[in-house]
Design a protein around this motif. Structure first.
Motif, mmCIF file in Angstrom:
data_model
loop_
_atom_site.group_PDB
_atom_site.id
_atom_site.type_symbol
_atom_site.label_atom_id
_atom_site.label_comp_id
_atom_site.label_asym_id
_atom_site.label_seq_id
_atom_site.Cartn_x
_atom_site.Cartn_y
_atom_site.Cartn_z
ATOM 1 N N LYS A 112 0.806 -1.422 0.030
ATOM 2 C CA LYS A 112 -0.036 -0.134 -0.086
ATOM 3 C C LYS A 112 0.744 1.247 0.042
ATOM 4 C CE LYS A 112 -4.072 -1.928 1.731
ATOM 5 N NZ LYS A 112 -5.242 -1.481 1.181
ATOM 6 N N GLY A 113 1.957 1.027 0.339
ATOM 7 C CA GLY A 113 2.812 2.306 0.044
ATOM 8 C C GLY A 113 4.120 2.452 1.119
ATOM 9 N N VAL A 151 1.169 -0.422 5.994
ATOM 10 C CA VAL A 151 1.726 -0.815 4.535
ATOM 11 C C VAL A 151 1.044 -1.987 4.188
ATOM 12 C CG1 VAL A 151 3.535 0.661 4.873
ATOM 13 C CG2 VAL A 151 3.813 -1.683 5.132
ATOM 14 N N SER A 152 0.548 -3.104 4.882
ATOM 15 C CA SER A 152 0.024 -4.179 4.525
ATOM 16 C C SER A 152 -1.282 -4.262 4.563
ATOM 17 C CB SER A 152 0.597 -5.404 5.491
ATOM 18 O OG SER A 152 0.088 -5.342 6.962
ATOM 19 N N GLY A 199 -3.577 -1.541 5.868
ATOM 20 C CA GLY A 199 -4.266 -0.187 5.972
ATOM 21 C C GLY A 199 -5.054 0.072 7.315
ATOM 22 N N ILE A 236 -2.713 4.607 4.992
ATOM 23 C CA ILE A 236 -1.884 3.623 5.523
ATOM 24 C C ILE A 236 -1.417 4.110 6.909
ATOM 25 C CG2 ILE A 236 -1.205 2.755 3.416
ATOM 26 C CD1 ILE A 236 1.415 4.384 3.424
#
Length: 187
Positions: free
Chosen positions: A31-32, A84-85, A87, A141
Motif C-alpha cells: 500500500k505504500g 503498509v500491509s 491499512g 496507511i
C-alpha cells in the motif's frame, strides 16, 4: 525493559523494513511507504522469529524515559507494518435533520445545520468514501493521519446531548441527557 517493547514485530509477506545507520526505519509494503526516526537509547535489530523475519527494539539502559520510548517506538513501527500491509479505516457518522455529507473531488462537503455548507480538504495520502448520505469512511496507511483527520471532522460539530445531533464515530456511544420536564403543577 518495556513489556510492550520486548515483543517482536512479525513482518507479513511483502513487507520490507530498512534501518539506516542513524536509526531511520523505513517500512515498505503493497500500500505504500512510511518512515519513522528512532531516537534515544533504543536501537532496531532484525531477527529470525519462528521462520519469519521480525524486528526487535533493544533498549541500551534501564532509565524510565528509555523504557517509555522502547514501547512507543515498538508500537509505532508495528502500526507502520500494519498500515503498509492492510491499512487503517475510521468510520464517521452524522446525525440531524437535513444533515448530509458528500465527497466532491478532493473535498468533503458537509451540510450540518450551518447557514452554509462546510468544505474540508482531504489530506494527501487519505481516501474518503461515503457509503450513505450520513456516513463517511476515512482510509489510509498512516494510523496517525487517519485518526487525526477523523478527529478534525468530528470537532466541526460536536454532538448535542439532548437530541444527538452532530458528528460522531460510528462505533461511539453517544451519551444522551434526559429532556427537562415540567412539574406536575400542584398549587
Amino acid at each position: 525493559m518495556s513489556r510492550i517493547g520486548k515483543e517482536p514485530i512479525v513482518l507479513p509477506a511483502g513487507v520490507t523494513v530498512d534501518v539506516s545507520a542513524d536509526n531511520l526505519v523505513t517500512v515498505t509494503g503493497a500500500k505504500g511507504k512510511l518512515e519513522q526516526q528512532v531516537t534515544g537509547n533504543v536501537s532496531v535489530t532484525r531477527i529470525e522469529h519462528e521462520g519469519k523475519q521480525a524486528l526487535l527494539l533493544v533498549a541500551n539502559d534501564n532509565a524510565a524515559d528509555t523504557n517509555a520510548k522502547h514501547g512507543l517506538y515498538r508500537a509505532l513501527i508495528a502500526n507502520m507494518v500494519t498500515g503498509v500491509s492492510a491499512g487503517f479505516t475510521k468510520s464517521v457518522s452524522i446525525s440531524g435533520v437535513g444533515y448530509k455529507v458528500a465527497v466532491q473531488g478532493n473535498k468533503i462537503v458537509l451540510n450540518i445545520g450551518f447557514s452554509h455548507p462546510v468544505n474540508v480538504e482531504i489530506p494527501q495520502g487519505l481516501t474518503v468514501t461515503c457509503p450513505s448520505a450520513t456516513e463517511m469512511v476515512i482510509a489510509g496507511i498512516s494510523k496517525e493521519k487517519v485518526g487525526q483527520f477523523a478527529a478534525d471532522i468530528k470537532a466541526i460539530k460536536k454532538v448535542e446531548p439532548y437530541h444527538g445531533y452532530g458528528i460522531y464515530y460510528t462505533n461511539e456511544h453517544v451519551r444522551r441527557k434526559e429532556i427537562k420536564k415540567t412539574s406536575s403543577g400542584k398549587k
